[in-house]
Design a protein around this motif. Structure first.
Motif, PDB file in Angstrom:
ATOM      1  N   PHE A  43     -14.023   3.922  -3.852  1.00 41.61           N
ATOM      2  CA  PHE A  43     -13.250   4.793  -2.764  1.00 41.61           C
ATOM      3  C   PHE A  43     -13.479   5.958  -3.698  1.00 41.61           C
ATOM      4  CE2 PHE A  43     -11.803   0.033  -2.014  1.00 41.61           C
ATOM      5  CZ  PHE A  43     -11.799  -0.106  -0.950  1.00 41.61           C
ATOM      6  N   ARG A  44     -13.097   6.794  -2.622  1.00 42.45           N
ATOM      7  CA  ARG A  44     -12.351   7.948  -3.845  1.00 42.45           C
ATOM      8  C   ARG A  44     -11.181   8.080  -3.978  1.00 42.45           C
ATOM      9  NH1 ARG A  44     -12.595  12.899   0.278  1.00 42.45           N
ATOM     10  NH2 ARG A  44     -11.900  13.911  -0.996  1.00 42.45           N
ATOM     11  N   THR A  45     -11.116   8.379  -4.897  1.00 43.61           N
ATOM     12  CA  THR A  45      -9.812   8.022  -5.474  1.00 43.61           C
ATOM     13  C   THR A  45      -8.446   9.647  -6.240  1.00 43.61           C
ATOM     14  OG1 THR A  45     -10.021   8.110  -8.159  1.00 43.61           O
ATOM     15  CG2 THR A  45     -10.776   6.193  -6.832  1.00 43.61           C
ATOM     16  N   PHE A  46      -7.386   9.460  -6.360  1.00 45.70           N
ATOM     17  CA  PHE A  46      -6.685  10.360  -6.289  1.00 45.70           C
ATOM     18  C   PHE A  46      -5.329  10.073  -7.357  1.00 45.70           C
ATOM     19  CE2 PHE A  46      -4.037   8.104  -3.141  1.00 45.70           C
ATOM     20  CZ  PHE A  46      -2.862   8.696  -3.912  1.00 45.70           C
ATOM     21  N   ALA A  47      -5.112  11.354  -8.908  1.00 47.62           N
ATOM     22  CA  ALA A  47      -4.610  10.832 -10.011  1.00 47.62           C
ATOM     23  C   ALA A  47      -3.148  10.375  -9.124  1.00 47.62           C
ATOM     24  CB  ALA A  47      -4.507  11.777 -11.306  1.00 47.62           C
ATOM     25  N   MET A  48      -1.831   9.334  -9.830  1.00 47.91           N
ATOM     26  CA  MET A  48      -1.193   8.992  -9.683  1.00 47.91           C
ATOM     27  C   MET A  48      -0.196  10.369  -9.987  1.00 47.91           C
ATOM     28  SD  MET A  48       1.056   5.331 -10.373  1.00 47.91           S
ATOM     29  CE  MET A  48       2.397   4.788  -9.804  1.00 47.91           C
ATOM     30  N   MET A  58      -8.464   5.042  -2.049  1.00 51.02           N
ATOM     31  CA  MET A  58      -8.019   5.938  -0.721  1.00 51.02           C
ATOM     32  C   MET A  58      -9.166   5.529   0.067  1.00 51.02           C
ATOM     33  SD  MET A  58      -7.793  10.221  -1.030  1.00 51.02           S
ATOM     34  CE  MET A  58      -9.139  11.020  -1.719  1.00 51.02           C
ATOM     35  N   PRO A  59      -8.754   3.932   0.283  1.00 54.02           N
ATOM     36  CA  PRO A  59      -9.603   3.417   0.857  1.00 54.02           C
ATOM     37  C   PRO A  59      -9.208   3.210   2.579  1.00 54.02           C
ATOM     38  CG  PRO A  59      -7.677   1.846   0.676  1.00 54.02           C
ATOM     39  CD  PRO A  59      -7.746   3.061   0.280  1.00 54.02           C
ATOM     40  N   ARG A  60     -10.402   2.911   3.160  1.00 50.74           N
ATOM     41  CA  ARG A  60     -10.613   3.644   5.168  1.00 50.74           C
ATOM     42  C   ARG A  60     -10.400   1.943   5.455  1.00 50.74           C
ATOM     43  NH1 ARG A  60     -11.812   7.984   7.281  1.00 50.74           N
ATOM     44  NH2 ARG A  60     -12.191   9.964   5.547  1.00 50.74           N
ATOM     45  N   PRO A  61     -10.520   1.428   6.515  1.00 48.78           N
ATOM     46  CA  PRO A  61     -10.781   0.338   7.481  1.00 48.78           C
ATOM     47  C   PRO A  61     -11.534  -0.442   7.612  1.00 48.78           C
ATOM     48  CG  PRO A  61      -8.100   1.424   8.345  1.00 48.78           C
ATOM     49  CD  PRO A  61      -9.827   1.923   7.620  1.00 48.78           C
ATOM     50  N   ALA A  62     -12.397   0.170   8.162  1.00 49.55           N
ATOM     51  CA  ALA A  62     -14.099  -0.207   8.273  1.00 49.55           C
ATOM     52  C   ALA A  62     -14.977  -0.272   7.038  1.00 49.55           C
ATOM     53  CB  ALA A  62     -14.530   1.185   8.982  1.00 49.55           C
ATOM     54  N   THR A  80      -1.951  -6.682  -6.288  1.00 50.21           N
ATOM     55  CA  THR A  80      -1.393  -5.798  -6.621  1.00 50.21           C
ATOM     56  C   THR A  80      -1.634  -5.231  -4.782  1.00 50.21           C
ATOM     57  OG1 THR A  80      -3.505  -4.273  -5.929  1.00 50.21           O
ATOM     58  CG2 THR A  80      -2.613  -5.007  -8.304  1.00 50.21           C
ATOM     59  N   GLU A  81      -0.062  -4.077  -4.941  1.00 54.66           N
ATOM     60  CA  GLU A  81       0.615  -3.378  -3.861  1.00 54.66           C
ATOM     61  C   GLU A  81       0.520  -2.528  -3.194  1.00 54.66           C
ATOM     62  OE1 GLU A  81       2.405  -5.088  -6.611  1.00 54.66           O
ATOM     63  OE2 GLU A  81       3.996  -6.662  -5.433  1.00 54.66           O
ATOM     64  N   GLY A  82      -0.835  -2.147  -3.673  1.00 54.92           N
ATOM     65  CA  GLY A  82      -1.597  -0.737  -3.876  1.00 54.92           C
ATOM     66  C   GLY A  82      -1.984  -0.677  -2.649  1.00 54.92           C
ATOM     67  N   PRO A  83      -2.708   0.941  -2.218  1.00 54.17           N
ATOM     68  CA  PRO A  83      -3.482   1.524  -0.912  1.00 54.17           C
ATOM     69  C   PRO A  83      -4.163  -0.618  -0.979  1.00 54.17           C
ATOM     70  CG  PRO A  83      -2.960   2.748  -2.039  1.00 54.17           C
ATOM     71  CD  PRO A  83      -2.838   1.326  -3.115  1.00 54.17           C
TER      72      PRO A  83
END
Length: 347
Positions: A43-48, A58-62, A80-83
């Motif tokens: 997935f695309r990511t961003f800095a925490m 940044m996951p999409r449901p589909a 893990t409890e993340g995205p």
């Protein structure tokens, strides 16, 4: 049997979660079980925020649904409890599919070390996240009891292991003034490294690891040696060359580095808190004291061979066997999957 593990922590991160999952998958091969991983690499990511070395997906449901269907697992485990964990949980809930989870990190303590958020709110969110899980896996009996006392259901024990083929005593000289007091791990506020660095100790203090607090700590403690991130043989050499392993954290749920140090013949000095207390207990392989300095001096007298013998009781194969048996015991095999055949999914 094919198990899909959803995790927000993955390479190139260097931490206990990543090492645990990697070693788990390697050990499971000898048990005729295959692991697949759903990670931020898809997935695309961003800095925490406040920890830019860690990137969140940044996951999409589909896309989550497609990746799960392509993996064709017999069982799903959310680490893990993340995205990613949240999206995979949502996928399973919508389709009434069983899944298991594990509890690796004390997020309430980690978050409160950075922002003034009530711990009770975070614990509430964690309970809600894990509530539908068929089994919430905890590394130690004390952590399992704590989670149960905090209202978590279906808590089971999942012990960890250590790679004694990599971590073992060897003749190494760091050419530093002795004794060498070593700490290994993420260099971040929750690791409480100042409690170690502030001590008046002889010899040399060595820090292995990287993280958002490294630059400020290097500036504040110029007499300490910061070696940065180390892995594999380079890390094993440093363990073997040190005299005492200092573990100042009060928030870790387990601390794989404790087992790595002990397997290397390195006695442990730590606070008598959950994590080091659960790993060491009353075994004569270290010193636990509310006065960390006293623990460091006491650890110098510990027999290194006792440390090696203690760590030999922890294997990754045994850890993997418990993990797999727990999934089967709670009925977390997906519809159409029985551990040998692959299930069919409906999008």
């Amino acid at each position: 049997m094919r198990i899909l593990v959803a995790t927000d922590a993955w390479h190139p991160q260097v931490n206990g979660v990543v090492r645990t999952l990697t070693k788990l998958a390697d050990a499971a091969k000898g048990l005729d079980v295959e692991f697949a991983f759903l990670t931020p690499q898809s997935f695309r990511t961003f800095a925490m925020p406040s920890y830019r070395d860690v990137r969140l997906a940044m996951p999409r449901p589909a896309r989550i649904a497609r990746l799960i269907q392509e993996a064709r697992p017999d069982s799903i485990h959310i680490a893990t409890e993340g995205p990613i964990g949240l999206m995979v949980r949502r996928y399973c809930r919508q389709r009434k599919l069983p899944f298991t989870t594990s509890f690796h990190t004390r997020f309430p303590e980690y978050v409160r070390a950075r922002v003034p958020v009530p711990g009770s709110l975070i614990w509430h969110a964690l309970r809600r996240f894990h509530a539908p899980s068929r089994a919430v896996m905890a590394a130690t009996p004390a952590l399992a009891r704590e989670l149960t006392d905090r209202g978590f259901d279906n808590v089971v024990l999942w012990p960890r292991g250590v790679d004694t083929g990599l971590f073992h005593p060897r003749a190494i000289d760091l050419c530093l003034p002795a004794p060498v007091f070593l700490s290994v791990g993420r260099v971040a506020v929750e690791k409480n490294l100042e409690a170690f660095l502030d001590l008046d100790l002889p010899g040399t203090k060595v820090i292995v690891g990287d993280g958002p607090a490294r630059a400020s700590l290097e500036e504040a403690y110029p007499d300490a040696i910061f070696l940065g991130e180390k892995q594999g043989e380079a890390l094993a050499d440093i363990y073997a060359a040190a005299d005492v392993f200092v573990f100042p954290s009060k928030t870790d749920t387990f601390g794989l580095v404790l087992l790595e140090a002990l397997a290397s013949g390195l006695p442990v000095a730590a606070f008598p808190v959950k994590g080091p207390r659960d790993v060491i207990g009353d075994a004569p392989v270290g010193a636990l004291d509310h006065d960390l300095g006293s623990a460091c001096f006491a650890a110098l007298d510990v027999c290194r061979q006792d440390c090696v013998a203690f760590a030999a009781n922890y294997t990754w194969e045994a850890s993997a066997r418990v993990f797999i048996d727990s999934i089967r015991a709670v009925g977390a095999v997906l519809p159409g999957g029985n551990g040998t055949e692959q299930p069919r999914f409906v999008a």
